[in-house]
Scaffold this active site. Structure first.
Site, PDB file in Angstrom:
ATOM      1  N   GLY A  91     -90.589 -10.738  67.507  1.00 53.09           N
ATOM      2  CA  GLY A  91     -90.826 -12.044  68.110  1.00 53.09           C
ATOM      3  C   GLY A  91     -92.169 -12.071  68.809  1.00 53.09           C
ATOM      4  O   GLY A  91     -92.861 -11.060  68.913  1.00 53.09           O
ATOM      5  N   VAL A 120     -93.286  -8.652  70.531  1.00 53.72           N
ATOM      6  CA  VAL A 120     -92.150  -7.742  70.647  1.00 53.72           C
ATOM      7  C   VAL A 120     -91.951  -7.109  69.281  1.00 53.72           C
ATOM      8  O   VAL A 120     -91.703  -7.803  68.297  1.00 53.72           O
ATOM      9  CB  VAL A 120     -90.867  -8.470  71.099  1.00 53.72           C
ATOM     10  CG1 VAL A 120     -89.709  -7.485  71.172  1.00 53.72           C
ATOM     11  CG2 VAL A 120     -91.073  -9.148  72.442  1.00 53.72           C
ATOM     12  N   ASP A 142     -84.027 -18.931  84.569  1.00 52.63           N
ATOM     13  CA  ASP A 142     -84.414 -19.441  83.243  1.00 52.63           C
ATOM     14  C   ASP A 142     -83.297 -19.179  82.237  1.00 52.63           C
ATOM     15  O   ASP A 142     -83.545 -18.729  81.121  1.00 52.63           O
ATOM     16  CB  ASP A 142     -85.716 -18.788  82.787  1.00 52.63           C
ATOM     17  CG  ASP A 142     -86.311 -19.494  81.566  1.00 52.63           C
ATOM     18  OD1 ASP A 142     -86.011 -20.688  81.378  1.00 52.63           O
ATOM     19  OD2 ASP A 142     -87.052 -18.853  80.801  1.00 52.63           O
TER      20      ASP A 142
END
EC number: 2.7.11.1
Length: 736
Positions: A26, A33, A141
């Site tokens: 990602g 990542v 979040d």
């Protein structure tokens, strides 16, 4: 360290410690990542790669805060942090790898879940969140994009980049999170309790699990924020009655009446399901809190981690609290981190693949200073050690090594090596310039200065020539300064320009040529700006409306972040995106609202003055930002389109129908809304953005709003994807 490909050519394999880097999993705001595979055990990990050179110091401090928070949390439903590696350019976080993907994608694929499956996920989320809150950590979040699934479909809470430590009864100020999941008090820009904000987000997530749509949704960002503040949403009939009462208690506008995690865990729907397994709970650990007699008994690694948390910025007060005889929050966190360090010691890797890299990633290892009982541990034969200054402030290991190596290089040039040792441990102590301890990139104000110490015979040790001395020859100091401007400090080959002190300025230019000082090229970069203010007078508007308009104006500008200072004051920061780094200096300014005219009876609708004060940054960009905010403040009807404030033209992407899935959730909302406002202004019908390929338009989570790079600074929105239209129109009807 090469491997042969099919074409017979040699391909370099990249390693981080014993882990071989493979495919990209990602991409986020702070970096890539990648999948990592251990070269011996074949264990798979996820390696988050952070490019230090491309990120601001505030973002890097948040990465360090995330590292410290992950060390505090050990829970089966929280993503684990294994190790941290670093070199001059990159920071590598070795995280637990889970193969099930995001809960968001799972919802897109399956649609709304059965109450039984939704309860399983919800219990695991609440269990992990309760553990975080018990350690004073608020995530801030929470959303399906930040909830990962392992191979057995168990939850892992990830991405603690926006997390914060909330000590005691203190309140948080930073406006962060995704608009669909943020609570009303965060939207309004007020101070808030992070624990209650997390409960609201969990309520929205539970609604999405059961319905396949979001309770608050709108293509127009302003309308979306208004819906969140009102808290009115449609409750589908197929949700069980018990669960409906739970949802209404969690998605409650009044934070004082909102359910707590304790009440949620006692709710009948949460407890229900006789044959359903209980969420896995971590083994409770009892950490003994004892007294710390002196500064020498404080572990420097743990002290660094505590400073990275962000709420212990006053180092002297932190040390005073740790040395106190009474038990306090600081000591509890200190001994929790110390307990983690003792149970999972970070030591040098034993079996590493052969490497021929110039600057290979090195593992962050524990300093050979103290164990948990205050006794010194035996030193390991490792260069990754911690140097301590005269004042007792620890210097990171990499920094200490490079300071010593820089001293050796300087001595080899000058030949003055007789009075200095070549060992980083026995070299003269180094006094670094003050910098935030939590920052992985402390910005030096110059080349480190080796402080001479008197030898027993009374003769001072020689000072390396690379350190400009105030009492030295002016031309030599000038030459060294020019050399250092090219080479940079030992750790950073590109330094940030700092305003030199008058003493340093006198050494930069010989006294015999003052004209050079006046026409110095430093003047092009360093300007001692006077305080600049812009006043906006507003009539016939109540104070609450003015404050709301200011917050909405802040939220409508990409890359602008803000925080609340007081009831009538805000502090904001705008960071330009794109273009050369030298043109990306952020604009920091303060906004103050003052009452200017009218009696107390007329104060509600009198004359107010909104003062914009430039704190730092380019004046022209400051004026353009204020013009955008001013236009929205003085508008009584539809707000104007948020202007493109960047100095480059390639920063804004108009609606292309292919909105990226990574980056900040709000930034692409802003891009879309800008186009919508522009179309409305020109009398055109505003069209909704196309559906991304990944979010099927036919699924219950069909459309999504894109995500781009989020605004920076204290009020920064995190990296991640956001959901815009989760579900068919019938599931998103709002109650009248």
């Amino acid at each position: 360290m090469t491997s042969t490909g099919k074409d017979g050519g040699a391909q370099h394999a990249q390693y981080v410690g014993p882990y071989r880097l493979e495919k990209t999993l990602g991409k986020g705001q702070t970096g890539l990542v990648k999948l990592g595979v251990h070269c011996v055990t074949c264990q798979k990990v996820a390696i988050k790669i952070v490019n230090r050179e491309k990120l601001s110091e505030s973002v890097l401090m948040k990465v360090e805060r995330e590292i410290a928070i992950l060390k505090l949390i050990e829970h089966p439903h929280v993503l684990k942090l294994h190790d941290v590696y670093e070199n001059k350019k990159y920071l590598y976080l070795v995280l637990e790898h889970v193969s099930g993907g995001e809960l968001f994608d799972y919802l897109v694929k399956k649609g709304r879940l059965t109450p039984k499956e939704a309860r399983k996920f919800f219990r695991q989320i609440i269990s992990a969140l309760d553990f975080c809150h018990s350690h004073s950590i608020c995530h801030r979040d929470l959303k399906p994009e930040n909830l990962l699934l392992d191979e057995k479909n168990n939850i892992r809470i990830a991405d603690f980049g926006m997390a914060s430590l909330q000590v005691g009864d203190s309140l948080l100020e930073t406006s962060c999170g995704s608009p669909h999941y943020a609570c009303p008090e965060v939207i309004r820009g007020e101070k808030y309790d992070g624990r209650k904000a997390d409960v609201w987000s969990c309520g929205v997530i539970l609604f999405a699990l059961l319905v396949g749509a979001l309770p608050f949704d709108d293509d127009n960002l302003r309308q979306l924020l208004e819906k969140v503040k009102r808290g009115v949403f449609h409750m589908p009939h197929f949700i069980p009655p018990d669960c409906q009462s739970l949802l209404r208690g969690m998605i409650e506008v009044d934070a004082a009446r909102r359910l707590t995690l304790e009440h949620i865990q006692k709710h009948i729907w949460y407890i229900g399901g006789k044959n359903e397994p209980e969420p896995e709970q971590p083994i409770p650990r009892k950490v003994q809190i004892r007294s710390l007699p002196s500064l020498e008994d404080i572990d420097p690694d743990v002290l660094d981690s505590m400073h990275s948390l962000g709420c212990f910025r006053d180092r002297n007060k932190l040390l005073q609290d740790l040395l106190s005889e009474e038990e306090n929050q600081e000591k509890m966190i200190y001994f929790l981190l110390l307990d983690r360090k003792e149970r999972y010691p970070s030591q040098e890797d034993e079996d590493l693949p052969p490497r021929n890299e110039i600057d290979p990633p090195r593992k962050r290892v524990d300093s050979p200073m103290l164990n948990r009982h205050g006794k010194r541990r035996p030193e390991r034969k490792s260069m990754e050690v911690l140097s301590v200054t005269d004042g007792g402030s620890p210097v990171p290991a990499r920094r200490a090594i490079e300071m010593a190596q820089h001293g050796q290089r300087s001595r080899s040039i000058s030949g003055a090596s007789s009075g200095l040792s070549t060992s980083p441990l026995s070299s003269p102590r180094v006094t670094p310039h003050p910098s935030p301890r939590g920052s992985p990139l402390p910005t030096p104000k110059g080349t480190p200065v080796h402080t001479p110490k008197e030898s027993p015979a009374g003769t001072p040790n020689p000072t390396p020539p690379s350190s400009p001395s105030v009492g030295g020859v002016p031309w030599r100091a000038r030459l060294n300064s020019i050399k250092n401007s090219f080479l940079g400090s030992p750790r950073f080959h590109r330094r940030k320009l700092q305003v030199p002190t008058p003493e340093e300025m006198s050494n930069l230019t010989p006294e015999s040529s003052p004209e050079l000082a006046k026409k110095s090229w430093f003047g092009n970069f360093i300007s001692l700006e006077k305080e600049e203010q812009i006043f906006v007078v507003i009539k016939d508007k109540p104070l609450s409306s003015i404050k709301a308009d200011i917050v909405h104006a802040f939220l409508s500008i990409p890359s602008l972040s803000h925080s609340v200072i007081s009831q009538t004051s805000f502090r904001a920061e705008y960071k330009a995106t794109g273009g050369p780094a030298v043109f990306q200096k952020p604009v920091k300014f303060q906004v103050d609202i003052t009452y200017t005219e009218g009696g107390e009876a007329q104060k509600e609708n009198g004359i107010y003055s909104v003062t914009f004060t430039l704190l730092s940054g380019p004046s022209r960009r400051f004026k353009r930002v204020v013009e955008t905010i001013q236009a929205q403040l003085l508008s009584t009807h539809d707000p104007p389109a948020a202007q493109h404030l960047s100095d480059t033209t390639n920063c804004m992407e108009m609606m292309t129908g292919r909105l990226s899935k990574c980056g900040s959730p709000l930034s692409n909302f802003f891009d879309v809304i800008k186009q919508l406002f522009s179309d409305e202004k020109n009398g055109q019908a505003a069209q909704a953005p196309s559906t991304p390929a990944k979010r099927s338009a036919h699924g219950p989570l069909g459309d999504s709003a894109a995500a781009g790079p989020g605004p920076g600074g204290d009020a920064e929105y995190p990296t991640g994807k956001d959901t815009a239209k989760m579900g068919p129109p019938t599931a998103r009807r709002e109650q009248p």
